[in-house]
Design a protein around this motif. Structure first.
Motif, PDB file in Angstrom:
ATOM      1  N   GLN A  53       0.810  -1.215   0.000  1.00 29.29           N
ATOM      2  CA  GLN A  53       0.000   0.000   0.000  1.00 29.29           C
ATOM      3  C   GLN A  53       0.849   1.272   0.000  1.00 29.29           C
ATOM      4  OE1 GLN A  53      -3.421  -1.451   2.232  1.00 29.29           O
ATOM      5  NE2 GLN A  53      -4.123   0.664   2.435  1.00 29.29           N
ATOM      6  N   LEU A  54       2.098   1.145   0.406  1.00 28.62           N
ATOM      7  CA  LEU A  54       3.009   2.296   0.384  1.00 28.62           C
ATOM      8  C   LEU A  54       3.792   2.373  -0.927  1.00 28.62           C
ATOM      9  CD1 LEU A  54       4.517   2.314   4.000  1.00 28.62           C
ATOM     10  CD2 LEU A  54       2.859   3.922   3.040  1.00 28.62           C
ATOM     11  N   SER A  55       3.518   1.457  -1.845  1.00 29.58           N
ATOM     12  CA  SER A  55       4.240   1.431  -3.117  1.00 29.58           C
ATOM     13  C   SER A  55       4.056   2.740  -3.873  1.00 29.58           C
ATOM     14  CB  SER A  55       3.740   0.275  -3.989  1.00 29.58           C
ATOM     15  OG  SER A  55       3.963  -0.964  -3.365  1.00 29.58           O
ATOM     16  N   LYS A  56       5.160   3.295  -4.330  1.00 30.43           N
ATOM     17  CA  LYS A  56       5.088   4.504  -5.139  1.00 30.43           C
ATOM     18  C   LYS A  56       4.735   4.118  -6.575  1.00 30.43           C
ATOM     19  CE  LYS A  56       8.386   7.212  -2.427  1.00 30.43           C
ATOM     20  NZ  LYS A  56       9.654   7.985  -2.455  1.00 30.43           N
ATOM     21  N   PRO A  57       3.939   4.924  -7.251  1.00 35.44           N
ATOM     22  CA  PRO A  57       3.585   4.618  -8.636  1.00 35.44           C
ATOM     23  C   PRO A  57       4.831   4.468  -9.505  1.00 35.44           C
ATOM     24  CG  PRO A  57       2.249   6.420  -7.792  1.00 35.44           C
ATOM     25  CD  PRO A  57       3.319   6.170  -6.775  1.00 35.44           C
ATOM     26  N   LYS A  58       4.803   3.504 -10.398  1.00 35.71           N
ATOM     27  CA  LYS A  58       5.939   3.279 -11.283  1.00 35.71           C
ATOM     28  C   LYS A  58       5.973   4.295 -12.420  1.00 35.71           C
ATOM     29  CE  LYS A  58       5.653  -1.681 -10.315  1.00 35.71           C
ATOM     30  NZ  LYS A  58       5.368  -3.017 -10.881  1.00 35.71           N
ATOM     31  N   ASP A  59       4.828   4.897 -12.690  1.00 32.04           N
ATOM     32  CA  ASP A  59       4.697   5.845 -13.792  1.00 32.04           C
ATOM     33  C   ASP A  59       4.150   7.159 -13.252  1.00 32.04           C
ATOM     34  OD1 ASP A  59       3.914   7.287 -16.115  1.00 32.04           O
ATOM     35  OD2 ASP A  59       3.716   5.411 -17.230  1.00 32.04           O
ATOM     36  N   SER A  60       4.716   8.269 -13.708  1.00 35.94           N
ATOM     37  CA  SER A  60       4.251   9.576 -13.244  1.00 35.94           C
ATOM     38  C   SER A  60       2.830   9.875 -13.712  1.00 35.94           C
ATOM     39  CB  SER A  60       5.195  10.676 -13.738  1.00 35.94           C
ATOM     40  OG  SER A  60       5.220  10.707 -15.156  1.00 35.94           O
ATOM     41  N   LEU A  61       2.351   9.133 -14.709  1.00 38.98           N
ATOM     42  CA  LEU A  61       0.998   9.348 -15.223  1.00 38.98           C
ATOM     43  C   LEU A  61      -0.034   8.444 -14.553  1.00 38.98           C
ATOM     44  CD1 LEU A  61       1.694   9.741 -19.052  1.00 38.98           C
ATOM     45  CD2 LEU A  61       1.303  11.524 -17.356  1.00 38.98           C
ATOM     46  N   THR A  62       0.387   7.666 -13.575  1.00 38.10           N
ATOM     47  CA  THR A  62      -0.550   6.789 -12.872  1.00 38.10           C
ATOM     48  C   THR A  62      -1.581   7.615 -12.119  1.00 38.10           C
ATOM     49  OG1 THR A  62       1.060   5.002 -12.620  1.00 38.10           O
ATOM     50  CG2 THR A  62      -0.790   5.033 -11.073  1.00 38.10           C
ATOM     51  N   ARG A  63      -2.848   7.341 -12.379  1.00 41.59           N
ATOM     52  CA  ARG A  63      -3.926   8.077 -11.726  1.00 41.59           C
ATOM     53  C   ARG A  63      -4.645   7.235 -10.673  1.00 41.59           C
ATOM     54  NH1 ARG A  63      -5.355  12.342 -15.088  1.00 41.59           N
ATOM     55  NH2 ARG A  63      -6.465  13.168 -13.290  1.00 41.59           N
ATOM     56  N   THR A  64      -4.526   5.901 -10.785  1.00 39.14           N
ATOM     57  CA  THR A  64      -5.246   5.013  -9.872  1.00 39.14           C
ATOM     58  C   THR A  64      -4.361   3.854  -9.448  1.00 39.14           C
ATOM     59  OG1 THR A  64      -7.314   5.516 -11.043  1.00 39.14           O
ATOM     60  CG2 THR A  64      -7.333   3.617  -9.562  1.00 39.14           C
ATOM     61  N   GLN A  65      -4.358   3.557  -8.154  1.00 42.93           N
ATOM     62  CA  GLN A  65      -3.698   2.365  -7.627  1.00 42.93           C
ATOM     63  C   GLN A  65      -4.783   1.446  -7.073  1.00 42.93           C
ATOM     64  OE1 GLN A  65      -0.866   4.497  -4.963  1.00 42.93           O
ATOM     65  NE2 GLN A  65       0.711   3.236  -5.926  1.00 42.93           N
TER      66      GLN A  65
END
Length: 300
Positions: free
Chosen positions: A138-150
């Protein structure tokens, strides 16, 4: 003439980025970060330099400065993996399935197998490790700067208010173990941002998920009785169907997981905007639109 071309090109870049919802910050060729509105105040030469910047490098900010977070919850065999697979194809979304392989191999120990072989003996050990892996996920940072939803398959909140609570109420764990787990949970939630924006509850009948579980044939699940699934169902109901904000203050979208696969996919499609947070964040930029911008600006 050169100045006029540079100014026209810059205007095109800014208008294109704005139209595609890509306002924010850019990283220049030299590595400096600047707002996209900054170039209008620069000299024509500096304006021209911004033509070398790919819109894909822009940092999209959200009101909460993080992606929309949604957790998929439900009983064993409710269809969480199918749900994750369905939404993983959408642009701007990152999905996180339960790290079952981590649980099967903790320095060579299959904690999942140990749990099902002797639940009372191994429950606290198993849930302690599960809680750790859920926090990491749950603390994972998005791999892509364009990620809008986890999107997460189950959550830290589930671990506390469903599995831990069910075990305590049924006498599977000692009150001291329950108290320790509860204190750990409260400290972790106070220290880190593990909040969710939406919970999707795949509500199912214990009898139906029991049959699904038997058909998929995971080795560790062969010893799981129907009674255990009934108890988990009740735990989910108490957690997600309650109006008690002390145990859940996250909006819950309830989907009938007893439906046929075709009906379930129809429900997914109907609720896509809510599930992916588009109603709040706005739709992400489609990949084909980004590629078109790259071709127009010759940024390959």
């Amino acid at each position: 003439m050169a100045r006029k071309l540079a100014s026209t090109s810059l205007t095109f870049v800014l208008e294109t980025c704005k139209r595609l919802g890509m306002e924010g910050y850019v990283v220049t060729v030299s590595g400096k970060k600047r707002s996209v509105v900054t170039p209008t105040k620069c000299s024509p030469t500096k304006k021209a330099n911004f033509m070398q910047i790919s819109p894909l490098l822009m940092k999209i900010t959200t009101p909460s400065n993080r992606p929309f977070r949604v957790s998929v919850e439900g009983n064993i065999g409710a269809g969480k993996s199918t749900f994750i697979k369905y939404f993983s194809k959408f642009p701007g979304i990152e999905t996180y399935q339960e790290p079952i392989e981590w649980w099967r191999n903790c320095n060579g120990h299959n904690l999942l197998e140990l749990l099902y072989s002797d639940t009372k003996k191994w429950y606290f050990t198993f849930q302690s490790y599960v809680q750790l892996t859920r926090i990491q996920t749950q603390l994972s940072k998005p791999k892509d700067s364009l990620t809008r939803t986890q999107m997460f398959e189950r959550s830290v909140q589930n671990n506390r208010y469903c599995f831990l609570e069910q075990a305590y109420q049924n006498g599977i764990i000692h009150p001291a173990d329950y108290a320790i787990s509860d204190k750990w949970y409260k400290q972790v939630m106070a220290t880190f941002d593990l909040t969710l924006d939406l919970i999707v509850y795949l509500r199912s009948s214990p009898e139906i998920v029991f049959e699904r579980m038997r058909k998929r044939g995971r080795p560790e699940e062969t010893a799981v009785p129907l009674q255990y699934l009934k108890e988990l169902h009740e735990a989910h109901e108490k957690w997600l169907m309650s109006d008690d904000v002390t145990i859940n203050n996250v909006p819950v979208l309830i989907l009938d997981a007893d439906s046929t696969l075709e009906e379930i996919h129809e429900m997914y499609h109907k609720n896509e905007d809510k599930i992916l947070g588009y109603d709040i964040k706005g739709r992400p930029v489609e990949k084909k639109e980004k590629d078109k911008v790259r071709r127009v600006l010759k940024l390959d």
